[in-house]
Structures are given as structure tokens and as C-alpha cells.
Design a protein around this motif. Sequence first.
Motif, PDB file in Angstrom:
ATOM      1  N   ALA A  35       0.839  -1.200   0.000  1.00  0.00           N
ATOM      2  CA  ALA A  35       0.000   0.000   0.000  1.00  0.00           C
ATOM      3  C   ALA A  35       0.872   1.247   0.000  1.00  0.00           C
ATOM      4  CB  ALA A  35      -0.920  -0.003   1.225  1.00  0.00           C
ATOM      5  N   ASP A  36       0.203   2.414  -0.221  1.00  0.00           N
ATOM      6  CA  ASP A  36       0.929   3.687  -0.215  1.00  0.00           C
ATOM      7  C   ASP A  36       1.584   3.930   1.140  1.00  0.00           C
ATOM      8  OD1 ASP A  36       0.302   4.290  -2.835  1.00  0.00           O
ATOM      9  OD2 ASP A  36      -1.547   5.335  -2.295  1.00  0.00           O
ATOM     10  N   ARG A  37       0.865   3.619   2.204  1.00  0.00           N
ATOM     11  CA  ARG A  37       1.388   3.843   3.541  1.00  0.00           C
ATOM     12  C   ARG A  37       0.832   2.778   4.476  1.00  0.00           C
ATOM     13  NH1 ARG A  37       5.694   6.333   6.127  1.00  0.00           N
ATOM     14  NH2 ARG A  37       5.172   6.500   8.354  1.00  0.00           N
ATOM     15  N   ILE A  38       1.715   2.116   5.184  1.00  0.00           N
ATOM     16  CA  ILE A  38       1.312   1.057   6.119  1.00  0.00           C
ATOM     17  C   ILE A  38       1.872   1.404   7.490  1.00  0.00           C
ATOM     18  CG2 ILE A  38       1.497  -1.399   6.690  1.00  0.00           C
ATOM     19  CD1 ILE A  38       1.925  -1.949   3.709  1.00  0.00           C
ATOM     20  N   ASP A  39       1.012   1.367   8.500  1.00  0.00           N
ATOM     21  CA  ASP A  39       1.472   1.581   9.869  1.00  0.00           C
ATOM     22  C   ASP A  39       2.256   0.359  10.336  1.00  0.00           C
ATOM     23  OD1 ASP A  39       0.222   4.064  10.011  1.00  0.00           O
ATOM     24  OD2 ASP A  39      -1.667   3.187  10.730  1.00  0.00           O
ATOM     25  N   ALA A  40       3.390   0.599  10.941  1.00  0.00           N
ATOM     26  CA  ALA A  40       4.250  -0.501  11.370  1.00  0.00           C
ATOM     27  C   ALA A  40       3.624  -1.261  12.541  1.00  0.00           C
ATOM     28  CB  ALA A  40       5.609   0.038  11.780  1.00  0.00           C
ATOM     29  N   PRO A  41       3.461  -2.580  12.404  1.00  0.00           N
ATOM     30  CA  PRO A  41       2.968  -3.382  13.537  1.00  0.00           C
ATOM     31  C   PRO A  41       3.967  -3.349  14.691  1.00  0.00           C
ATOM     32  CG  PRO A  41       2.911  -4.624  11.465  1.00  0.00           C
ATOM     33  CD  PRO A  41       3.729  -3.403  11.225  1.00  0.00           C
ATOM     34  N   ASP A  42       3.504  -3.704  15.870  1.00  0.00           N
ATOM     35  CA  ASP A  42       4.390  -3.779  17.026  1.00  0.00           C
ATOM     36  C   ASP A  42       5.527  -4.757  16.755  1.00  0.00           C
ATOM     37  OD1 ASP A  42       2.755  -2.019  18.334  1.00  0.00           O
ATOM     38  OD2 ASP A  42       1.640  -3.574  19.434  1.00  0.00           O
ATOM     39  N   HIS A  43       6.723  -4.352  17.127  1.00  0.00           N
ATOM     40  CA  HIS A  43       7.931  -5.192  17.023  1.00  0.00           C
ATOM     41  C   HIS A  43       8.315  -5.512  15.569  1.00  0.00           C
ATOM     42  CE1 HIS A  43       7.339  -5.612  21.305  1.00  0.00           C
ATOM     43  NE2 HIS A  43       6.192  -6.245  21.116  1.00  0.00           N
ATOM     44  N   ALA A  44       7.765  -4.769  14.628  1.00  0.00           N
ATOM     45  CA  ALA A  44       8.144  -5.009  13.235  1.00  0.00           C
ATOM     46  C   ALA A  44       9.555  -4.487  12.973  1.00  0.00           C
ATOM     47  CB  ALA A  44       7.162  -4.335  12.289  1.00  0.00           C
ATOM     48  N   GLN A  45      10.259  -5.168  12.091  1.00  0.00           N
ATOM     49  CA  GLN A  45      11.566  -4.714  11.635  1.00  0.00           C
ATOM     50  C   GLN A  45      11.326  -3.798  10.441  1.00  0.00           C
ATOM     51  OE1 GLN A  45      14.208  -7.945  10.753  1.00  0.00           O
ATOM     52  NE2 GLN A  45      16.020  -6.649  10.565  1.00  0.00           N
ATOM     53  N   VAL A  46      11.639  -2.521  10.602  1.00  0.00           N
ATOM     54  CA  VAL A  46      11.349  -1.526   9.576  1.00  0.00           C
ATOM     55  C   VAL A  46      12.622  -1.232   8.779  1.00  0.00           C
ATOM     56  CG1 VAL A  46      10.505   0.791   9.088  1.00  0.00           C
ATOM     57  CG2 VAL A  46       9.511  -0.531  10.980  1.00  0.00           C
ATOM     58  N   VAL A  47      12.490  -1.330   7.456  1.00  0.00           N
ATOM     59  CA  VAL A  47      13.604  -1.009   6.556  1.00  0.00           C
ATOM     60  C   VAL A  47      13.223   0.250   5.790  1.00  0.00           C
ATOM     61  CG1 VAL A  47      15.020  -1.799   4.637  1.00  0.00           C
ATOM     62  CG2 VAL A  47      14.200  -3.452   6.338  1.00  0.00           C
ATOM     63  N   GLU A  48      13.942   1.317   6.068  1.00  0.00           N
ATOM     64  CA  GLU A  48      13.685   2.605   5.408  1.00  0.00           C
ATOM     65  C   GLU A  48      15.027   3.156   4.955  1.00  0.00           C
ATOM     66  OE1 GLU A  48      10.936   6.594   6.096  1.00  0.00           O
ATOM     67  OE2 GLU A  48      11.333   5.230   7.762  1.00  0.00           O
TER      68      GLU A  48
END
Length: 429
Positions: A35-48
Motif C-alpha cells: 500500500a501507499d502507507r502502512i502503519d508498522a505493527p508492534d515489534h516489526a523490523q522496519v527497513v527505510e
Amino acid sequence: MSILLRSAHIIHSESAFNGLTRDVLIENGLIRQIADRIDAPDHAQVVELPNLHLSAGWVDMRVSTGDPGFEQKEDLTSACRAAVAGGFTDIAVLPNTRPVVDSKDTLGYVRRMAEGQPVAVHPIAAITKGAKGEDFTDMIDLHHAGAVAFSDGEHPLQNADLLLKTLQYLRPLGGLLMNRPEETGLTRFGQMHEGVQSTLLGLKGMPAMAEELMVARDLRLLAYVLGEAGTTEADTLPVLHFSCLSTAKSVELIRQAKEQGLPVSCDVAAHQLVFDDTALAGFDTFLKVNPPFRSRADVEALWAGLADGTIDAIVSDHSPQDDESKQVEFDHAEFGMTGLETVFGALMSHNPGLPLGQLIAALTTGPRRVLRLPTATIAEGEPATLTLFDPSGTWTFDRSVSKSKNSPFLGQTLTGRVLGTVRGGKLWR
């Protein structure tokens, strides 16, 4: 475990999201949401990351590991680490080990060693016992035991009758014969491409004709088999695959064969798209490979073959060699260079204008089709087998994770940076 990829530019011709920049959420090994924008779930590993690009996982169809028997050069674990560093999620490994992968026992060893690795390892089984070109292996047993294809690997099939009967044997199985075309009688004691440069350097040449004769021969044999048995629905997939093309004439022969409808495919090693025979002026043994670097016109023809779809895949032709095999006089040095870690950087640093999507296709959809691997699709609900990269990012190849260090790119700054892979629900870097 959840992984969220922020603002990833998707490069995948078979995806509805091709060319778009989207957030991608991965949960339990599956692509859960795009999706255009997804809220990060708890404890997710975010790659930005800046200029993050995303494609289906890259596949290398030609890797030598030396495991079992030559682990001082490379083992499966170190090869898999190098593959991850190079952006690959899948590798097909050649059978030229000690013992050769010519039985269910040795095939089983490779499969057991591949368990738990960060990349999927697909064993290629030998056509002949010991890869000696004499007696057939039990290809039916090996096929059912998990061999992804059949090849004598580093040893081109010289016997026309063996190749003919192998094609006849494998077609009912839906199997694939892979052969590196070389008439070894014409290349004996050869050190580099036969031409002006070999004359100037005083090195015995390996004529382009040695490759082209075998391509022509193998295509005639394939046509004979099809004419004898008739084509079937299975022949929509390649039956015969040529490994490591290096000459313009070879590309043209396969282009004509495809136009005639023959079920044939081919690949090119990344380093063949970078160097020509003038690179050997300094007698650098790291540049001694087989097939050898050809003329600049041949290099241009290889790029043209990629552009028009004649060449299906790009491979690393990863051939690790220890110091004792390379730190010697040029005539005595073994052929081969490591390549798993530098394929993308080498290609992007020397790309004459091939669109990025086509280059990525030669690392993804092309090899998957040839090897009959499951399609990797960037869509919601599909398994997350992905490669993350920055096509314009620069990096210096100052440290190799391969056991062997025979790469001419060591110390060089390259354009085209691998950022990681996703496989089995994990992010690998």
C-alpha cells in the motif's frame, strides 16, 4: 516476525505494482500488504533506506562450491553467505565436487548441507559418472531425488552420441540438459581468446570457433531429437541450455534457433559483459577464465542478446580458487574467478543502456523459467522471496565473505548496491 519495507520502488515485470513505490509488509514469510502507507505493527523490523528498490529474489544458475571435497576453496555455508551479499535468494550448484554429484548419496549430502541456509540451494547432477563423459548416471533416480538439471558442469560434453541420448532420456522427464559449449580439442593448452591480443602477449589462444562449433552441433542434435519424436506441450520450456556464452556468433545461432521454435535457452556470465581480451595485458591471473574474455565486438553482441531476449539469464559463474591456484605464472594458473558478490555492481557499473527492468528479469524470471523453479511474484498473499537494492548506490568491494579471494573487483568502487534479501520470513544482510 514482521518486516516493513518503506517506500520501496518495485521492479518486477509480472507484478501489478511494477514501477510503483509502495510500502510492503511481510508477515510469517508472506507478503501481507502492499500500500501507499502502512502503519508498522508492534515489534516489526522496519527497513527505510534512500532509493530502496525491490524485486523478486535473484537466482544464480551457475555456482561452484567445492563442497564436498574442495572445502578449502569454498563450502556451501561460505557460498551461501557470498550469495546473500550479492543479492541472491537461490543458487544452482555445479556437480564438480569430490566425489562428483552423480548419485543419490552425494545429491543427498548437498541437500542436507543446504538445510537452514539463507538461500535456497538447487543441486545440478552430473550427466556422466564422475563427470568424465563416459558412462551415464541414473538420471531418473537423480531427477526424483531433487536434481534441478543435469550437466557435467566444468567439463563440456564432447561425445555427440552422449548428448543426443541425454536429450532423448530427459525429455520424457521434463528435465533440462545444461552444457557449456567448447570443443576442447581446439582449446587444449589455451590461455585466453585467440586474436591480436593473444599474439601480442605470446599466449596460446582459444578460438571463438571452439564454442561456436559446439553450439551449432548441439542445436542440430536437438532439432534431430525433436524431429524424431515430435514436439510436445513440455517443449514450451527449454530442453537444452547453453551456459556461459561468449561470442557474437553463438548468440546469433541461438537467436536463429529460437526463431525456429527450438526449446533452447542460454546464459552469460556477468564478467563476460564487463571485460574484453585487452584486460589481460597485465597478466592478471584473476582475469583468467573459461570461456575467455573475447573481443569488444563480442561483448557488445552479448549485451544486444540480453536486450532482445536471446539470452535468458545472467550468472556469476562463481569459481573460487585458493592462492596456490592463482598466485602462480599465468600459464599455470587455474581458470575462474569468484563472482557471487559482485554481479550486480559489475553489471550496473558497465551497463551500456539496458533498461533496469530487463537486467533484473535476467536475474529473476529468466533463470526461474529455465530451471522450472516456482514463480516469485510481488503480490499480496505470495511468499516473500525478495531482493533489496539501490541501482545508483556506490560501494567499495573491500572485503569478500567467500573463502577464496580470486576476484578482480576487490578494492574497486562499484555502482549498484545490494541492500539485503528477504527469504523464509527473515531479512538477510
